[in-house]
Design a protein around this motif. Sequence first.
Motif, mmCIF file in Angstrom:
data_model
loop_
_atom_site.group_PDB
_atom_site.id
_atom_site.type_symbol
_atom_site.label_atom_id
_atom_site.label_comp_id
_atom_site.label_asym_id
_atom_site.label_seq_id
_atom_site.Cartn_x
_atom_site.Cartn_y
_atom_site.Cartn_z
ATOM 1 N N PHE A 45 0.814 -1.211 0.000
ATOM 2 C CA PHE A 45 0.000 0.000 0.000
ATOM 3 C C PHE A 45 0.850 1.264 0.000
ATOM 4 C CE2 PHE A 45 -0.249 -1.653 4.488
ATOM 5 C CZ PHE A 45 0.612 -0.744 5.086
ATOM 6 N N GLY A 46 2.153 1.125 0.267
ATOM 7 C CA GLY A 46 3.031 2.283 0.221
ATOM 8 C C GLY A 46 3.279 2.813 -1.172
ATOM 9 N N VAL A 47 3.028 1.975 -2.209
ATOM 10 C CA VAL A 47 3.232 2.412 -3.600
ATOM 11 C C VAL A 47 1.922 2.432 -4.362
ATOM 12 C CG1 VAL A 47 5.633 1.668 -3.649
ATOM 13 C CG2 VAL A 47 3.836 0.054 -4.332
ATOM 14 N N LEU A 48 0.800 2.372 -3.637
ATOM 15 C CA LEU A 48 -0.523 2.431 -4.260
ATOM 16 C C LEU A 48 -1.232 3.709 -3.838
ATOM 17 C CD1 LEU A 48 -1.816 -1.225 -3.658
ATOM 18 C CD2 LEU A 48 -0.589 -0.348 -5.657
ATOM 19 N N GLU A 49 -2.123 4.121 -4.664
ATOM 20 C CA GLU A 49 -2.978 5.265 -4.344
ATOM 21 C C GLU A 49 -4.354 4.966 -4.918
ATOM 22 O OE1 GLU A 49 -2.973 10.159 -4.512
ATOM 23 O OE2 GLU A 49 -1.560 9.012 -5.737
ATOM 24 N N GLY A 50 -5.344 4.894 -4.016
ATOM 25 C CA GLY A 50 -6.677 4.544 -4.472
ATOM 26 C C GLY A 50 -6.747 3.156 -5.085
ATOM 27 N N GLY A 51 -5.902 2.266 -4.616
ATOM 28 C CA GLY A 51 -5.902 0.902 -5.120
ATOM 29 C C GLY A 51 -5.113 0.699 -6.387
#
Length: 801
Positions: A45-51
């Motif tokens: 989730f550290g390299v995701l935004e809005g999935g």
Amino acid sequence: MTTVEPTTQPSYVDATVPVEERVSDLLARMTREEKLAQLGSTWAFGVLEGGRFSAERARPILGHGLGHVTRVAGATNLKAAQVAQAANAIQRFLVTETRLGIPAIVHEEVCSGVMAREATIFPQAIGVASTWAPELNGQLADAVRAQMRAMGSHQGLSPVLDVVRDPRWGRTEETYGEDPYLVARMGVAFVRGLQGDDLTDGVIATAKHFVGYGASEGGLNWAPAHLPPRLLREVYLYPFEAAVREGGLQSVMAGYHELDGIPCHANHELLDGILRRQWGFAGSVVSDYFAVNDLHSYHHFAQDKQQAATLGLTAGVDVELPATDAYAGALTHALDAGEVSDARLDEAVSRVLRHKFELGLFEDPYVDEGAVVTAANAERHRDVALEIARRSLVLLKNDGVLPLLSEAGTVALIGPNADDARHLLGDYSFAAHIEALIEARERRGLLGEMMTIPDDLEIDESTDGVPTVRDELLARLGDRLRYASGCDVVDPSTDGFGEAVAAAAAADVAVLVLGDRSGLTPRATTGESRDRSSLDLPGVQEELLRAVVATGTPVVAVLVAGRPVGSDFLHEQCAAVLMAWLPGETGAQAIAEVLLGEVNPSGRLPISYPRSVGQIPVFYGHKVSGGRSHWHGDYVDSPVTPRYCFGHGLGYAPFEIDGATVDRAEVRAGDSVGVEVTITNTGKRAGEEVVQLYVRDPQATVTRPVLELKGFARVSAAAGQRVAVRFDLPTAQLGFYDRNMDYTVEPGQIEVYVGFSSDDRTLAGSFVISADAGGAVTPKVYTGTAEVRDLSGGALRPGPG
């Protein structure tokens, strides 16, 4: 090491070049920053935004490359196809946007299947062990391998090889029980199934928690383990050694705890001396989550993060999980100060790179996003889960009330676990960990600042249509079924007692589905960090049980739990007790089938079942001076024997032993002995039994356990059928660590027993291991074989040993 600028066609990208040469070539081209990046990790989730993958978020994290990505499936709310898309996007950035184009290893938790939203949820490990069928665990692992590879994952954090003899410990449910031999057989089968024949389509298995984690002080999580050297080697190290030497294990996770004053993550003797030098382990050692910095923040063994990084890397911890912390700036400073050598850095980086080459990531870093849907929770994988669930159920007691036949009339279904699918699942199921993420968000962090959950991460609790026991019984019994919850697992309210008692009083039989709620949050009663000081049912469930028993209606208790549970009253007053453990998404069907006699229960206990916490530890393989109070024997207020012994389990078809023999009276060390036993199904229906082979060494120069499991075979037989089981028992399996701590197979007499549990057994005979005049060392052997023969004329067939 001198840094070499990349050429137009470096040899590390050439698949025809041997792996070791590719590793050396790539290592020589790397800067220190790029090397350090390979020892680190990031939460997905550290390299995701809005999935979705965010290059902006990823750039500062992935700019120099990365060793591991943590839980693309298990730490997000993504469905299987979205997991594959996110994994591909991460790999694409690493391959195309970093200088050397090194892909990452994506790891996931796999304690009860892949911890993913749409993956198959298998029974928890303690239930798998209750099948006494390692081949089923191999099939489970093979299914996990297929699902992980389809989603773009490459390393599974399992099997748990902790031997556990204290069921107060919350993680008992994640283990294969109390016996090192059974744990080893289950573990080796899992490793082979997960890694496959070739890592190019396999998944790296990570055995944990190295070592003795399940022997914690007071049954408390992360507490010290007090294990003398011989016990450590013969019991707690044994399953790991078998996994390395027999199974080809590729990764080990160090434990959170300490041994004799040394935390495992700083234990050079353990991680380098035993694991690598003695056993020849060539894989990678990964940290447990946050555990490198815990050397400073938890154990106070290191004075700061820099010293923690130095101790961890020097001891042999190659990769820091779940996110780079101590192995970032602190390790850089340690290298600059000469506190840890560049050679040790290169050694750790080489192991990570070797795995990436062996996994085929440089040739094929992406997965087919369109194909993942058919692989995630495929019907064939659910079939494996159902077969395991059926064979995992242990009928502890039955006065004849089971199976529930059609003439049984109405059935009252009562209890907090009767109509809640979530309660069928273990602590490392997706639903349980989503709860942990929610808690982490609410608390603005969990276990450390590295698990801060971004506000834009979508989190949704879901069991995705997993049927409940009520669903399955209703489909079979229709209007014969009456349901009342009665109470919650932990809530103290008794408001539902009246309805439950009325339902029981009006029924011909009452089925109470009681037990635990597994997970990692305060609402859970079993699972990681959910240790208990009592084995009675949590909440007001014992009170509910007493109220229902008082109606006079026969009561069947179904225990959905992560550890042995239940008071004296429960086990003495219920007409039948079925241990269901945490049976996963197909568990409700298996429970209904066994209750109604559609399936014959055949699970056997992989752990002794205490009467109360006052007996703990209670296990079958104690020393001759243990297991009793000299000279009266029992406690003042309780027997010393367990409520149900190791290996115990009933079925609807009883079996008897007709005879057992040992084929040799004397044998040389290194040779084998044949043990044959004939059994008969004396019941009126087909059934299954687990034939268990035990030995005792009464003459050793160091004291030995009163009994040791050395083989087993699951046998199916029709009503009246006679079956022969022949065990091949290698003498090299009977060694121990002598007074000099050397593994030896001593001359002397060995007693051999066969039976259906550690208590229900018969003496097959004995033999003598003769002295070897040459004094040759007998190499350790981890198992023999078992063959099953139908005495009506069928052929021999191999059985699990």
